[in-house]
Design a protein around this motif. Structure first.
Motif, mmCIF file in Angstrom:
data_model
loop_
_atom_site.group_PDB
_atom_site.id
_atom_site.type_symbol
_atom_site.label_atom_id
_atom_site.label_comp_id
_atom_site.label_asym_id
_atom_site.label_seq_id
_atom_site.Cartn_x
_atom_site.Cartn_y
_atom_site.Cartn_z
ATOM 1 N N PRO A 16 4.875 4.805 -7.643
ATOM 2 C CA PRO A 16 4.569 3.906 -6.522
ATOM 3 C C PRO A 16 3.270 3.138 -6.755
ATOM 4 N N GLU A 17 2.286 3.797 -7.368
ATOM 5 C CA GLU A 17 1.005 3.140 -7.648
ATOM 6 C C GLU A 17 1.188 1.942 -8.584
ATOM 7 N N TRP A 18 2.148 2.053 -9.517
ATOM 8 C CA TRP A 18 2.443 0.944 -10.428
ATOM 9 C C TRP A 18 2.999 -0.248 -9.645
ATOM 10 N N VAL A 19 3.920 0.031 -8.748
ATOM 11 C CA VAL A 19 4.519 -1.045 -7.951
ATOM 12 C C VAL A 19 3.446 -1.734 -7.117
ATOM 13 N N ALA A 30 0.868 -1.176 0.000
ATOM 14 C CA ALA A 30 0.000 0.000 0.000
ATOM 15 C C ALA A 30 0.906 1.228 0.000
ATOM 16 N N ILE A 31 0.324 2.360 -0.291
ATOM 17 C CA ILE A 31 1.094 3.608 -0.305
ATOM 18 C C ILE A 31 0.752 4.410 0.939
ATOM 19 N N TRP A 32 1.765 4.802 1.645
ATOM 20 C CA TRP A 32 1.608 5.627 2.843
ATOM 21 C C TRP A 32 1.861 7.077 2.448
ATOM 22 N N ARG A 33 0.923 7.950 2.762
ATOM 23 C CA ARG A 33 1.042 9.365 2.397
ATOM 24 C C ARG A 33 1.004 10.257 3.635
ATOM 25 N N ASP A 34 1.620 9.791 4.719
ATOM 26 C CA ASP A 34 1.696 10.561 5.963
ATOM 27 C C ASP A 34 0.328 10.973 6.483
ATOM 28 N N GLU A 35 -0.642 10.052 6.401
ATOM 29 C CA GLU A 35 -1.994 10.341 6.875
ATOM 30 C C GLU A 35 -2.035 10.595 8.383
ATOM 31 N N VAL A 36 -1.099 9.988 9.105
ATOM 32 C CA VAL A 36 -1.001 10.186 10.551
ATOM 33 C C VAL A 36 0.362 10.825 10.822
ATOM 34 N N PRO A 37 0.382 12.032 11.360
ATOM 35 C CA PRO A 37 1.663 12.711 11.602
ATOM 36 C C PRO A 37 2.525 11.956 12.614
ATOM 37 N N ASN A 38 3.830 12.020 12.417
ATOM 38 C CA ASN A 38 4.806 11.426 13.328
ATOM 39 C C ASN A 38 4.575 9.942 13.575
ATOM 40 N N CYS A 39 4.159 9.238 12.562
ATOM 41 C CA CYS A 39 3.874 7.808 12.677
ATOM 42 C C CYS A 39 5.088 7.009 12.189
ATOM 43 N N ILE A 40 5.386 5.929 12.870
ATOM 44 C CA ILE A 40 6.467 5.042 12.430
ATOM 45 C C ILE A 40 5.862 3.685 12.101
ATOM 46 N N HIS A 41 6.553 2.921 11.268
ATOM 47 C CA HIS A 41 6.041 1.601 10.916
ATOM 48 C C HIS A 41 6.725 0.532 11.764
ATOM 49 N N GLN A 42 6.035 -0.572 11.956
ATOM 50 C CA GLN A 42 6.594 -1.654 12.753
ATOM 51 C C GLN A 42 7.651 -2.408 11.960
#
Length: 129
Positions: free
Chosen positions: A41-44, A14-26
């Motif tokens: 990115p949408e192509w990938v 999926a594409i992350w577009r900073d929908e949640v500020p200051n968020c980190i991924h696990q």
């Protein structure tokens, strides 16, 4: 992109577009970056979530106790076809349009099913009267 888990979640993207500020991924989520002037990115996302992409990750995965996982080496080895940038944009736009059409059709089917239930209730009520 998911590292693994259940087979249906393996390699999903999926594409992350900073929908949640200051968020980190696990640590079980890979963060992918591409040269955006050459690869959308949408192509990938479209490719790796397609049957071909899913098949690659299913073959490349390691399985333990019904859980599957891929590592960064397997991820980097994924053979992603790269059409021209213009073709990528065209394909992504067409898929987006078709998905919007599918969503509209699903909504119309849901409305029709609800109308059918209301009509069936009305007929049953009238027959019982």
């Amino acid at each position: 992109m998911t590292e693994g888990g259940d087979w249906d979640k393996l390699g999903r993207a999926a594409i992350w577009r900073d929908e949640v500020p200051n968020c980190i991924h696990q640590n079980h989520v890979f963060r992918l970056r591409f040269e955006q002037s050459a690869i959308l990115p949408e192509w990938v996302v479209l490719f790796v979530n397609s049957p071909l992409g899913r098949e690659y990750f299913s073959r490349a995965a390691k399985q333990t106790t019904n859980l599957a996982s891929i590592n960064m080496t397997q991820l980097r080895s994924c053979p992603i076809p790269i059409p021209t940038y213009a073709e990528q944009r065209c394909i992504v736009a067409k898929v987006d349009a078709l998905m919007a059409l599918c969503d509209a059709l699903k909504a119309r089917l849901a409305d029709a099913a609800q109308t059918e239930c209301l009509l069936a209730d009305a007929i049953t009520e009238r027959a019982a009267a």
